[in-house]
Design a protein around this motif. Structure first.
Motif, mmCIF file in Angstrom:
data_model
loop_
_atom_site.group_PDB
_atom_site.id
_atom_site.type_symbol
_atom_site.label_atom_id
_atom_site.label_comp_id
_atom_site.label_asym_id
_atom_site.label_seq_id
_atom_site.Cartn_x
_atom_site.Cartn_y
_atom_site.Cartn_z
ATOM 1 N N ILE A 115 0.833 -1.201 0.000
ATOM 2 C CA ILE A 115 0.000 0.000 0.000
ATOM 3 C C ILE A 115 0.869 1.254 0.000
ATOM 4 N N MET A 116 1.973 1.222 0.763
ATOM 5 C CA MET A 116 2.877 2.370 0.778
ATOM 6 C C MET A 116 3.413 2.663 -0.621
ATOM 7 N N LYS A 117 3.734 1.604 -1.344
ATOM 8 C CA LYS A 117 4.286 1.789 -2.690
ATOM 9 C C LYS A 117 3.248 2.382 -3.628
ATOM 10 N N VAL A 118 2.021 1.878 -3.573
ATOM 11 C CA VAL A 118 0.959 2.336 -4.471
ATOM 12 C C VAL A 118 0.553 3.774 -4.153
ATOM 13 N N THR A 119 0.577 4.138 -2.880
ATOM 14 C CA THR A 119 0.114 5.471 -2.453
ATOM 15 C C THR A 119 1.260 6.460 -2.263
ATOM 16 N N LYS A 120 2.443 6.104 -2.689
ATOM 17 C CA LYS A 120 3.619 6.974 -2.581
ATOM 18 C C LYS A 120 3.885 7.400 -1.131
ATOM 19 N N ASN A 121 3.831 6.394 -0.249
ATOM 20 C CA ASN A 121 4.163 6.587 1.170
ATOM 21 C C ASN A 121 3.257 7.589 1.884
ATOM 22 N N SER A 122 1.980 7.589 1.513
ATOM 23 C CA SER A 122 1.037 8.513 2.148
ATOM 24 C C SER A 122 0.923 8.270 3.648
ATOM 25 N N ALA A 123 0.994 6.992 4.059
ATOM 26 C CA ALA A 123 0.871 6.683 5.486
ATOM 27 C C ALA A 123 2.018 7.299 6.282
ATOM 28 N N ALA A 124 3.209 7.286 5.714
ATOM 29 C CA ALA A 124 4.368 7.865 6.400
ATOM 30 C C ALA A 124 4.204 9.371 6.556
ATOM 31 N N VAL A 125 3.679 10.021 5.525
ATOM 32 C CA VAL A 125 3.440 11.465 5.598
ATOM 33 C C VAL A 125 2.420 11.773 6.684
ATOM 34 N N ARG A 126 1.363 10.982 6.738
ATOM 35 C CA ARG A 126 0.308 11.175 7.742
ATOM 36 C C ARG A 126 0.855 10.994 9.160
ATOM 37 N N LEU A 127 1.664 9.975 9.371
ATOM 38 C CA LEU A 127 2.245 9.741 10.699
ATOM 39 C C LEU A 127 3.091 10.938 11.140
ATOM 40 N N GLY A 128 3.838 11.492 10.204
ATOM 41 C CA GLY A 128 4.663 12.653 10.513
ATOM 42 C C GLY A 128 3.858 13.874 10.897
ATOM 43 N N GLU A 129 2.605 13.926 10.443
ATOM 44 C CA GLU A 129 1.730 15.040 10.791
ATOM 45 C C GLU A 129 1.084 14.857 12.159
ATOM 46 N N ILE A 130 0.999 13.592 12.615
ATOM 47 C CA ILE A 130 0.332 13.290 13.890
ATOM 48 C C ILE A 130 1.316 13.274 15.052
ATOM 49 N N TYR A 131 2.484 12.651 14.840
ATOM 50 C CA TYR A 131 3.437 12.424 15.932
ATOM 51 C C TYR A 131 4.734 13.205 15.705
ATOM 52 N N THR A 132 5.329 13.629 16.815
ATOM 53 C CA THR A 132 6.615 14.336 16.747
ATOM 54 C C THR A 132 7.785 13.438 17.123
ATOM 55 N N GLN A 133 7.485 12.233 17.605
ATOM 56 C CA GLN A 133 8.533 11.252 17.936
ATOM 57 C C GLN A 133 7.914 9.862 17.854
ATOM 58 N N VAL A 134 8.629 8.937 17.218
ATOM 59 C CA VAL A 134 8.153 7.562 17.086
ATOM 60 C C VAL A 134 9.228 6.610 17.569
#
Length: 385
Positions: free
Chosen positions: A143-162
Protein backbone atom coordinates in the motif's frame (compact mmCIF):
# COMPACT_ATOMS: atom_id res chain seq x y z
CA UNK A 1 17.68 14.80 13.90
CA UNK A 2 18.93 11.45 12.53
CA UNK A 3 17.01 8.25 13.11
CA UNK A 4 18.63 6.03 15.74
CA UNK A 5 19.12 2.32 16.39
CA UNK A 6 19.63 1.78 20.11
CA UNK A 7 21.13 -1.60 20.93
CA UNK A 8 19.89 -2.14 24.49
CA UNK A 9 21.37 -5.18 26.22
CA UNK A 10 19.34 -7.19 28.70
CA UNK A 11 18.71 -5.26 31.90
CA UNK A 12 20.14 -2.03 30.45
CA UNK A 13 17.04 0.05 31.06
CA UNK A 14 15.62 0.32 27.54
CA UNK A 15 12.08 0.82 28.83
CA UNK A 16 13.32 3.62 31.11
CA UNK A 17 15.01 5.25 28.10
CA UNK A 18 11.84 5.10 25.99
CA UNK A 19 9.68 6.47 28.80
CA UNK A 20 12.00 9.31 29.87
CA UNK A 21 12.61 10.45 26.29
CA UNK A 22 8.86 10.27 25.60
CA UNK A 23 8.08 12.40 28.64
CA UNK A 24 10.69 14.96 27.59
CA UNK A 25 9.08 15.17 24.15
CA UNK A 26 5.61 15.55 25.64
CA UNK A 27 6.80 18.35 27.90
CA UNK A 28 8.07 20.13 24.77
CA UNK A 29 4.52 19.97 23.46
CA UNK A 30 4.95 16.91 21.23
CA UNK A 31 3.05 13.66 20.78
CA UNK A 32 4.76 10.26 20.94
CA UNK A 33 3.95 6.89 19.38
CA UNK A 34 5.56 3.72 20.75
CA UNK A 35 5.15 0.55 18.68
CA UNK A 36 6.06 -2.75 20.27
CA UNK A 37 5.43 -6.42 19.58
CA UNK A 38 4.36 -8.28 22.71
CA UNK A 39 1.26 -7.53 24.76
CA UNK A 40 3.24 -7.76 27.98
CA UNK A 41 5.61 -5.02 26.82
CA UNK A 42 2.69 -2.77 25.84
CA UNK A 43 1.33 -3.11 29.39
CA UNK A 44 4.76 -2.51 30.92
CA UNK A 45 5.27 0.67 28.87
CA UNK A 46 1.93 2.09 29.95
CA UNK A 47 2.58 1.18 33.58
CA UNK A 48 6.04 2.72 33.64
CA UNK A 49 4.80 5.90 31.95
CA UNK A 50 2.11 6.29 34.61
CA UNK A 51 4.63 5.65 37.40
CA UNK A 52 7.05 8.33 36.17
CA UNK A 53 4.72 10.91 34.58
CA UNK A 54 2.08 10.55 37.29
CA UNK A 55 -0.97 10.54 35.04
CA UNK A 56 -2.21 9.20 31.73
CA UNK A 57 -1.74 11.32 28.62
CA UNK A 58 -3.34 11.16 25.19
CA UNK A 59 -0.01 12.39 23.84
CA UNK A 60 1.65 9.09 24.79
CA UNK A 61 0.29 6.37 22.48
CA UNK A 62 1.33 2.72 22.73
CA UNK A 63 0.31 0.29 19.98
CA UNK A 64 0.98 -3.32 19.22
CA UNK A 65 2.84 -3.90 15.96
CA UNK A 66 -0.11 -5.51 14.19
CA UNK A 67 -2.54 -2.84 15.40
CA UNK A 68 -0.12 -0.20 14.12
CA UNK A 69 0.03 -1.82 10.71
CA UNK A 70 -3.75 -2.13 10.44
CA UNK A 71 -4.79 1.21 11.92
CA UNK A 72 -2.04 3.48 10.61
CA UNK A 73 -0.54 1.84 7.53
CA UNK A 74 -3.30 -0.23 5.94
CA UNK A 75 -6.86 0.80 6.73
CA UNK A 76 -6.64 4.54 5.91
CA UNK A 77 -5.38 3.69 2.40
CA UNK A 78 -6.74 0.20 1.75
CA UNK A 79 -8.99 1.48 -1.03
CA UNK A 80 -5.89 1.58 -3.19
CA UNK A 81 -5.94 -2.24 -3.16
CA UNK A 82 -9.16 -3.60 -1.65
CA UNK A 83 -12.54 -1.80 -1.49
CA UNK A 84 -14.09 -3.74 1.40
CA UNK A 85 -13.27 -2.44 4.91
CA UNK A 86 -10.73 -4.56 6.80
CA UNK A 87 -12.24 -4.72 10.27
CA UNK A 88 -9.59 -6.64 12.17
CA UNK A 89 -6.74 -9.12 12.13
CA UNK A 90 -6.42 -12.88 12.18
CA UNK A 91 -3.48 -14.05 14.30
CA UNK A 92 -1.47 -16.69 12.43
CA UNK A 93 0.59 -19.27 14.27
CA UNK A 94 1.55 -20.83 10.94
CA UNK A 95 1.41 -19.87 7.28
CA UNK A 96 -2.32 -19.77 6.39
CA UNK A 97 -1.53 -20.57 2.76
CA UNK A 98 0.06 -23.92 3.54
CA UNK A 99 -1.94 -27.12 3.82
CA UNK A 100 -1.94 -28.28 7.47
CA UNK A 101 0.97 -30.61 8.27
CA UNK A 102 2.42 -30.31 4.77
CA UNK A 103 4.65 -28.12 2.62
CA UNK A 104 2.05 -27.71 -0.15
CA UNK A 105 0.44 -24.36 -0.90
CA UNK A 106 -3.32 -23.99 -1.13
CA UNK A 107 -4.56 -23.05 -4.64
CA UNK A 108 -5.61 -19.49 -5.40
CA UNK A 109 -3.39 -17.84 -2.76
CA UNK A 110 -0.80 -16.19 -5.02
CA UNK A 111 -0.09 -12.53 -4.31
CA UNK A 112 -1.27 -11.32 -7.72
CA UNK A 113 -4.10 -12.40 -9.99
CA UNK A 114 -3.80 -12.94 -13.73
CA UNK A 115 -4.58 -9.26 -14.40
CA UNK A 116 -1.69 -8.27 -12.04
CA UNK A 117 -4.08 -6.88 -9.45
CA UNK A 118 -3.47 -7.87 -5.82
CA UNK A 119 -5.24 -11.01 -4.65
CA UNK A 120 -7.30 -10.45 -1.46
CA UNK A 121 -7.00 -14.17 -0.64
CA UNK A 122 -3.25 -13.70 -0.21
CA UNK A 123 -3.53 -11.00 2.44
CA UNK A 124 -7.01 -11.52 3.91
CA UNK A 125 -9.20 -14.25 5.36
CA UNK A 126 -11.89 -15.76 3.07
CA UNK A 127 -14.46 -13.21 4.30
CA UNK A 128 -12.04 -10.46 3.20
CA UNK A 129 -12.63 -8.46 6.39
CA UNK A 130 -9.62 -9.59 8.42
CA UNK A 131 -5.94 -9.37 7.56
CA UNK A 132 -3.49 -12.20 8.24
CA UNK A 133 -0.91 -11.02 10.77
CA UNK A 134 1.79 -12.96 8.93
CA UNK A 135 1.23 -10.81 5.84
CA UNK A 136 0.29 -7.46 7.38
CA UNK A 137 3.74 -5.93 6.94
CA UNK A 138 3.76 -7.06 3.32
CA UNK A 139 0.31 -5.55 2.77
CA UNK A 140 1.41 -2.29 4.41
CA UNK A 141 4.47 -2.21 2.20
CA UNK A 142 2.43 -2.76 -0.97
CA UNK A 143 0.00 0.00 0.00
CA UNK A 144 2.88 2.37 0.78
CA UNK A 145 4.29 1.79 -2.69
CA UNK A 146 0.96 2.34 -4.47
CA UNK A 147 0.11 5.47 -2.45
CA UNK A 148 3.62 6.97 -2.58
CA UNK A 149 4.16 6.59 1.17
CA UNK A 150 1.04 8.51 2.15
CA UNK A 151 0.87 6.68 5.49
CA UNK A 152 4.37 7.87 6.40
CA UNK A 153 3.44 11.47 5.60
CA UNK A 154 0.31 11.17 7.74
CA UNK A 155 2.24 9.74 10.70
CA UNK A 156 4.66 12.65 10.51
CA UNK A 157 1.73 15.04 10.79
CA UNK A 158 0.33 13.29 13.89
CA UNK A 159 3.44 12.42 15.93
CA UNK A 160 6.62 14.34 16.75
CA UNK A 161 8.53 11.25 17.94
CA UNK A 162 8.15 7.56 17.09
CA UNK A 163 9.72 4.60 18.89
CA UNK A 164 9.83 1.04 17.64
CA UNK A 165 10.58 -1.25 20.58
CA UNK A 166 11.65 -4.92 20.40
CA UNK A 167 12.94 -4.43 16.86
CA UNK A 168 14.97 -7.62 17.16
CA UNK A 169 11.75 -9.53 16.41
CA UNK A 170 11.11 -7.73 13.12
CA UNK A 171 12.00 -9.58 9.91
CA UNK A 172 11.64 -9.35 6.14
CA UNK A 173 8.69 -7.15 5.20
CA UNK A 174 8.82 -5.24 8.50
CA UNK A 175 12.04 -3.69 7.22
CA UNK A 176 10.36 -2.65 3.98
CA UNK A 177 7.89 -0.67 6.09
CA UNK A 178 10.75 0.87 8.07
CA UNK A 179 12.49 1.82 4.83
CA UNK A 180 9.39 3.67 3.66
CA UNK A 181 9.03 5.51 6.97
CA UNK A 182 12.74 6.32 7.09
CA UNK A 183 12.65 7.71 3.57
CA UNK A 184 9.68 10.05 3.91
CA UNK A 185 8.68 10.74 7.51
CA UNK A 186 10.21 13.92 9.00
CA UNK A 187 9.46 12.72 12.56
CA UNK A 188 12.52 11.21 14.31
CA UNK A 189 12.42 7.42 14.61
CA UNK A 190 14.20 5.56 17.40
CA UNK A 191 14.40 1.78 17.11
CA UNK A 192 15.24 -0.04 20.33
CA UNK A 193 16.07 -3.70 20.85
CA UNK A 194 18.64 -6.40 21.42
CA UNK A 195 19.28 -8.82 18.57
CA UNK A 196 20.59 -11.36 21.09
CA UNK A 197 17.01 -11.69 22.31
CA UNK A 198 15.38 -12.56 18.98
CA UNK A 199 12.97 -15.37 19.81
CA UNK A 200 9.89 -14.42 17.76
CA UNK A 201 9.17 -13.71 14.09
CA UNK A 202 6.45 -11.36 12.91
CA UNK A 203 6.03 -12.61 9.32
CA UNK A 204 6.36 -15.74 7.18
CA UNK A 205 8.72 -16.57 4.37
CA UNK A 206 12.42 -16.32 3.68
CA UNK A 207 12.65 -12.63 2.87
CA UNK A 208 15.75 -10.98 4.32
CA UNK A 209 16.71 -9.70 6.75
CA UNK A 210 16.26 -12.66 9.09
CA UNK A 211 19.55 -13.05 10.94
CA UNK A 212 20.91 -10.56 13.47
CA UNK A 213 23.78 -9.60 11.16
CA UNK A 214 21.38 -8.96 8.26
CA UNK A 215 19.12 -6.80 10.45
CA UNK A 216 21.98 -4.65 11.75
CA UNK A 217 23.25 -4.24 8.19
CA UNK A 218 19.75 -3.15 7.09
CA UNK A 219 19.68 -0.39 9.70
CA UNK A 220 23.13 0.77 8.64
CA UNK A 221 22.07 0.89 4.99
CA UNK A 222 19.11 3.09 5.98
CA UNK A 223 21.49 5.51 7.70
CA UNK A 224 20.38 4.90 11.28
CA UNK A 225 22.82 6.24 13.87
CA UNK A 226 24.03 3.50 16.21
CA UNK A 227 23.79 3.79 20.00
CA UNK A 228 24.60 1.10 22.57
CA UNK A 229 23.44 0.59 26.16
CA UNK A 230 25.85 -1.78 27.89
CA UNK A 231 25.24 -1.10 31.59
CA UNK A 232 23.29 -4.01 33.08
CA UNK A 233 21.17 -3.01 36.06
CA UNK A 234 19.91 -6.53 36.76
CA UNK A 235 22.73 -9.09 36.83
CA UNK A 236 25.92 -9.32 38.88
CA UNK A 237 29.13 -9.19 36.84
CA UNK A 238 29.84 -12.97 36.67
CA UNK A 239 26.41 -13.51 35.13
CA UNK A 240 27.01 -10.62 32.69
CA UNK A 241 30.27 -12.32 31.63
CA UNK A 242 28.52 -15.61 30.92
CA UNK A 243 25.80 -13.79 28.97
CA UNK A 244 28.42 -12.05 26.81
CA UNK A 245 30.09 -15.40 26.13
CA UNK A 246 26.87 -16.89 24.71
CA UNK A 247 27.45 -14.87 21.52
CA UNK A 248 31.20 -15.32 21.66
CA UNK A 249 32.08 -11.64 22.04
CA UNK A 250 30.11 -10.52 18.97
CA UNK A 251 28.57 -7.63 20.88
CA UNK A 252 30.03 -5.01 23.21
CA UNK A 253 30.96 -6.27 26.67
CA UNK A 254 28.42 -5.71 29.44
CA UNK A 255 29.21 -3.97 32.70
CA UNK A 256 27.14 -4.73 35.79
CA UNK A 257 25.64 -1.81 37.69
CA UNK A 258 24.82 -4.08 40.64
CA UNK A 259 27.30 -3.01 43.31
CA UNK A 260 25.50 -4.24 46.42
CA UNK A 261 23.86 -7.62 47.04
CA UNK A 262 21.13 -8.04 49.67
CA UNK A 263 22.42 -10.08 52.65
CA UNK A 264 19.97 -12.92 52.08
CA UNK A 265 21.58 -13.72 48.70
CA UNK A 266 25.27 -13.36 49.59
CA UNK A 267 25.72 -17.01 50.61
CA UNK A 268 24.93 -18.28 47.08
CA UNK A 269 26.23 -16.00 44.33
CA UNK A 270 27.39 -16.64 40.78
CA UNK A 271 27.14 -19.58 38.39
CA UNK A 272 26.78 -23.24 39.36
CA UNK A 273 26.36 -26.67 37.86
CA UNK A 274 23.42 -28.54 39.35
CA UNK A 275 23.45 -32.27 38.78
CA UNK A 276 20.17 -33.76 37.65
CA UNK A 277 20.02 -35.91 40.78
CA UNK A 278 20.30 -32.75 42.93
CA UNK A 279 17.57 -30.75 41.18
CA UNK A 280 14.81 -31.58 43.73
CA UNK A 281 17.02 -30.53 46.64
CA UNK A 282 18.29 -27.39 44.86
CA UNK A 283 14.78 -26.18 44.07
CA UNK A 284 13.74 -26.90 47.66
CA UNK A 285 16.64 -24.91 49.14
CA UNK A 286 16.69 -21.89 46.79
CA UNK A 287 13.26 -21.86 45.08
CA UNK A 288 14.76 -20.62 41.78
CA UNK A 289 12.76 -19.78 38.70
CA UNK A 290 13.29 -22.72 36.34
CA UNK A 291 13.67 -21.71 32.69
CA UNK A 292 13.17 -24.32 29.98
CA UNK A 293 12.52 -24.64 26.26
CA UNK A 294 8.84 -25.67 26.46
CA UNK A 295 6.22 -26.89 28.92
CA UNK A 296 7.16 -30.49 28.17
CA UNK A 297 10.89 -29.99 28.81
CA UNK A 298 12.09 -31.79 31.95
CA UNK A 299 8.67 -33.26 32.67
CA UNK A 300 10.22 -36.25 34.46
CA UNK A 301 13.11 -34.31 35.96
CA UNK A 302 11.60 -31.19 37.51
CA UNK A 303 9.67 -31.36 40.81
CA UNK A 304 5.97 -30.63 40.51
CA UNK A 305 6.32 -27.67 42.89
CA UNK A 306 9.05 -26.00 40.78
CA UNK A 307 8.21 -22.54 39.43
CA UNK A 308 8.76 -22.53 35.66
CA UNK A 309 8.81 -20.27 32.62
CA UNK A 310 9.55 -21.08 29.01
CA UNK A 311 12.61 -19.22 27.65
CA UNK A 312 10.59 -16.98 25.34
CA UNK A 313 7.94 -16.25 27.95
CA UNK A 314 10.56 -14.99 30.40
CA UNK A 315 11.63 -12.06 28.19
CA UNK A 316 11.53 -8.77 30.06
CA UNK A 317 11.42 -10.45 33.45
CA UNK A 318 14.04 -10.77 36.18
CA UNK A 319 14.44 -13.26 39.02
CA UNK A 320 16.77 -13.38 42.01
CA UNK A 321 17.72 -16.99 41.32
CA UNK A 322 17.44 -18.86 38.04
CA UNK A 323 17.90 -22.53 37.19
CA UNK A 324 18.26 -23.28 33.47
CA UNK A 325 17.42 -26.60 31.83
CA UNK A 326 19.53 -26.45 28.64
CA UNK A 327 18.60 -28.20 25.42
CA UNK A 328 21.16 -30.55 23.92
CA UNK A 329 22.58 -27.77 21.71
CA UNK A 330 22.73 -25.32 24.60
CA UNK A 331 24.42 -27.89 26.81
CA UNK A 332 27.50 -27.70 24.57
CA UNK A 333 27.94 -24.09 25.68
CA UNK A 334 27.61 -25.05 29.33
CA UNK A 335 30.16 -27.84 29.00
CA UNK A 336 32.62 -25.83 26.90
CA UNK A 337 32.00 -22.10 26.42
CA UNK A 338 34.57 -21.88 23.65
CA UNK A 339 32.43 -23.91 21.28
CA UNK A 340 30.26 -21.48 19.27
CA UNK A 341 26.68 -22.16 18.29
CA UNK A 342 26.20 -23.18 14.64
CA UNK A 343 24.54 -20.51 12.49
CA UNK A 344 21.39 -22.59 12.18
CA UNK A 345 21.03 -22.61 15.97
CA UNK A 346 20.59 -18.84 16.36
CA UNK A 347 17.23 -19.36 18.09
CA UNK A 348 18.73 -21.76 20.64
CA UNK A 349 21.61 -19.33 21.17
CA UNK A 350 19.30 -16.35 21.68
CA UNK A 351 16.97 -18.21 24.01
CA UNK A 352 19.92 -19.21 26.17
CA UNK A 353 21.02 -15.57 26.32
CA UNK A 354 17.50 -14.59 27.40
CA UNK A 355 17.55 -17.28 30.10
CA UNK A 356 20.97 -16.32 31.47
CA UNK A 357 20.12 -12.62 31.67
CA UNK A 358 16.98 -13.21 33.74
CA UNK A 359 19.16 -14.03 36.79
CA UNK A 360 20.16 -11.35 39.31
CA UNK A 361 22.32 -13.17 41.86
CA UNK A 362 22.63 -16.87 41.05
CA UNK A 363 22.44 -18.92 37.89
CA UNK A 364 22.35 -22.71 37.83
CA UNK A 365 22.67 -25.02 34.83
CA UNK A 366 21.16 -28.49 35.04
CA UNK A 367 23.65 -31.07 33.75
CA UNK A 368 23.42 -34.90 33.61
CA UNK A 369 25.36 -36.42 36.51
CA UNK A 370 27.80 -38.26 34.26
CA UNK A 371 28.79 -34.98 32.50
CA UNK A 372 29.06 -32.79 35.58
CA UNK A 373 32.71 -33.35 36.47
CA UNK A 374 35.59 -31.07 35.46
CA UNK A 375 33.55 -28.19 34.12
CA UNK A 376 34.34 -24.46 34.24
CA UNK A 377 31.64 -23.76 36.81
CA UNK A 378 31.55 -25.19 40.34
CA UNK A 379 29.17 -28.01 41.14
CA UNK A 380 26.59 -27.20 43.77
CA UNK A 381 26.93 -29.64 46.63
CA UNK A 382 23.94 -30.24 48.84
CA UNK A 383 24.48 -30.28 52.56
CA UNK A 384 25.09 -33.73 54.09
CA UNK A 385 22.09 -35.37 55.65
Amino acid sequence: MPNKLCMAGAGSGKTHKVITESIAEIKRGGKVLVVTYTTSNQQELRRRFLDIFGTHSDRFVVKGLFSFYLEDMVRPYQQALFPRRIDGICFNQRNPHMRPDSTFMLPGRAEQLDDKSYNPKHFLTPCETKAHTGFLAKLASRIMKVTKNSAAVRLGEIYTQVFFDEVQDLVGWDYEVLKGLNKVMPTPITCVGDFRQTVYETTFGQKAPKTAAEKIAAFKSMGFVYESLTLNRRCIQPICDVADAVHNGTYEATESAVKEVPPEFVHHLGIFIVKESDVPEYTKVFDPMVLRWSVTSGAKLLPTEARCYNFGGSKGLGFNRVLVLPTENQLHFVLDGRKPFPAKDETAQNKLYVAVTRARYSLGFIVPDKKAAGLRFPIWAKAPA
